[in-house]
Write an enzyme that holds these catalytic residues in place. Structure first.
Site, PDB file in Angstrom:
ATOM      1  N   CYS A 193       1.003  -1.145  -0.146  1.00 34.20           N
ATOM      2  CA  CYS A 193       0.072  -0.078   0.015  1.00 34.20           C
ATOM      3  C   CYS A 193       1.125   1.220  -0.038  1.00 34.20           C
ATOM      4  CB  CYS A 193      -1.007  -0.037   1.124  1.00 34.20           C
ATOM      5  SG  CYS A 193      -2.305   1.064   0.974  1.00 34.20           S
ATOM      6  N   HIS A 208      -4.098  -4.375  -0.066  1.00 35.10           N
ATOM      7  CA  HIS A 208      -3.616  -5.138   1.208  1.00 35.10           C
ATOM      8  C   HIS A 208      -3.657  -6.676   1.107  1.00 35.10           C
ATOM      9  CE1 HIS A 208      -3.059  -1.195   3.541  1.00 35.10           C
ATOM     10  NE2 HIS A 208      -4.056  -0.835   2.808  1.00 35.10           N
ATOM     11  N   GLU A 215      -2.595  -8.477   3.243  1.00 37.26           N
ATOM     12  CA  GLU A 215      -2.712  -8.932   4.724  1.00 37.26           C
ATOM     13  C   GLU A 215      -4.407  -9.119   4.973  1.00 37.26           C
ATOM     14  OE1 GLU A 215      -1.878  -6.205   3.583  1.00 37.26           O
ATOM     15  OE2 GLU A 215      -2.162  -4.620   5.162  1.00 37.26           O
TER      16      GLU A 215
END
Lengths: 257, 201
Positions: B77, B182, B184
């Site tokens: 990001c 993202h 994650e």
């Protein structure tokens, strides 16, 4: 294409997920972490956790569950309730929340939104707004402290003015909870959401009123919201998320597969 | 394998660490030059604004450390944006924020017309050229994005995305890789990408 988001909302009280009708008579739905995991696996696009007691009780609330959720969940989640300062927000973001949502404290101190924006960036600042349609005046009014019936009050803000104010201060997303519809499953307040959509230039999330799968289709098509939040229909198993997403795809609404 | 997450002082470090732990690794979070330089793979996470993040990196003296890395490094990001030469996101209107200069491109404010900003939510990617990061990840896979600035599609684009305009979902040059989304927080597709970075680069 950017997909419309389906967002289960888990109201949290004393570390348990609860749900009340029109903000009253909260009943325990279950433990936070297993429910969060279950929703992520079922295809929820995002989760919102509202600590509904926090703002009204003026006490320090144990938020260690945020970190427990962050460990197991691989979709974004937002934490709301009791965030009164930049420091409160920082602790929750450090524990692994992707966004924080402010509601009552922002009404008491609008500068909080500006401070959060400047410290953490627009992308993680959500403003939750509890909007009540007053039939006598024909106006949408912002309410405060809705987590505690004895303290709930009408503010001086008309909803559209507060929506403009929070955007100007740096909100990255707005969750508009239409209180008249909350918990009664008669559909989202399309008229209000469409009116707010027209003046909302950040992502807008509809909240309050989901009862059937068609309500989601209607709010996406007619109010052009970015996401639809719901609680009881998911917690009670009335609408399974995989079924909802399959239905919306059939209706040609962009939904994450 | 030693995986190090650069402690930029930004807020999404925990989420990145947890995601790598879910894959069965034990990453270290550090702002120590020796620890970062000794890593097999480095992660550069980031959320917030480019000027604030660059100020943190410079205050910690980490810019030359990151610039000296020769091992595979993944910016996430804002971390990806910091890998470019400069960002239009600036504390001073009209001036650019100098970034780390690891990938020859720039970050610009997204021009999306009537659409909402930030670009927030799940969007589909299209792989632009064969690369190890997206091995086994098909076109049309959804990833989670939250950003208002972006890198245009260019020679360093590894995968593209569209929101009003086409922009880079991922960029790469030499040992430096970046993703605008993202991973994650991108469910199975995100886990696959992180696994690819750890195993294939």
């Amino acid at each position: 294409m950017l997909a419309r988001r389906i967002i289960p909302c888990l109201d949290v009280k004393d570390g348990k997920v609860v749900k009340g009708v029109k903000f009253r008579n909260h009943e325990i739905v279950g433990d936070i972490v297993p429910l969060a995991e279950q929703y992520a696996k079922a295809g929820a696009d995002e989760l919102v956790f509202y600590d509904i007691t926090a703002s009204s009780d003026a006490r320090v609330v144990d938020k260690s569950w945020v970190s427990r959720i962050a460990r197991v969940i691989d979709i974004p989640f937002c934490v709301a309730g009791g965030i009164k300062s930049v420091e409160d927000a920082g602790r929750i973001l450090e524990m692994g929340a992707d966004k924080i949502s402010v509601n009552s404290p922002a009404l008491s101190n609008p500068e909080l939104i500006t401070q959060l924006h400047d410290q953490y960036g627009q992308q993680c600042i959500v403003v939750g707004i509890d909007s009540f349609y007053n039939e006598e005046t024909g106006q949408y009014q912002v309410h405060q402290f809705t987590g505690d019936e004895s303290r709930t009050k009408t503010t001086g803000w008309q909803t559209k003015d507060w929506v403009a104010e929070v955007q100007q201060r740096g909100a990255g997303e707005i969750v508009l909870n239409c209180m008249n519809q909350d918990g009664v499953r008669k559909g989202y307040d399309i008229a209000q959401l469409a009116a707010i959509r027209a003046i909302c230039h950040v992502p807008l999330i509809a909240s309050g009123g989901a009862g059937e799968m068609s309500h989601f289709k209607d709010v996406f098509e007619q109010a052009d919201v970015d996401g639809a939040l719901a609680a009881s229909v998911f917690h009670k198993g009335i609408i399974p998320i995989p079924d909802l997403k399959a239905y919306l795809r059939q209706q040609n609404i962009e939904i994450r597969s | 394998m030693q995986l190090v997450i650069v402690n930029t002082g930004c807020a999404n470090i925990s989420s990145v660490r947890f995601a790598i732990e879910r894959l069965g690794y034990q990453p270290v979070v550090s702002d120590d030059a020796a620890v970062i330089q000794a890593a097999d793979k480095v992660f550069l996470p980031g959320v917030g604004s480019a000027p604030a993040a660059m100020a943190q990196i410079n205050a910690k003296g980490l810019a030359p450390v990151i610039q000296s890395l020769t091992q595979p490094t993944l910016g996430i990001c804002l971390g990806m944006q910091l890998m470019t030469q400069s960002s239009e996101e600036s504390a001073v209107a009209g001036s650019n924020t100098p970034c780390l200069g690891l990938i020859d491109t720039q970050v610009k404010k997204m021009q999306v017309g009537e659409l909402r900003l930030p670009h927030m939510g799940w969007n589909q990617i299209k792989v632009a050229k064969d690369n190890p990061l997206f091995a086994g990840i098909s076109d049309g896979s959804y990833f989670y994005f939250v950003h208002g600035y972006a890198v245009e599609v260019g020679s360093h684009t590894l995968a593209a995305c569209q929101y009003g305009v086409d922009f880079s979902a991922s960029i790469g040059q030499n040992n430096f890789y970046g993703v605008q989304f993202h991973p994650e927080r991108s469910a199975d597709a995100g886990a696959a990408l992180l696994q690819n970075f750890i195993k294939n680069t």
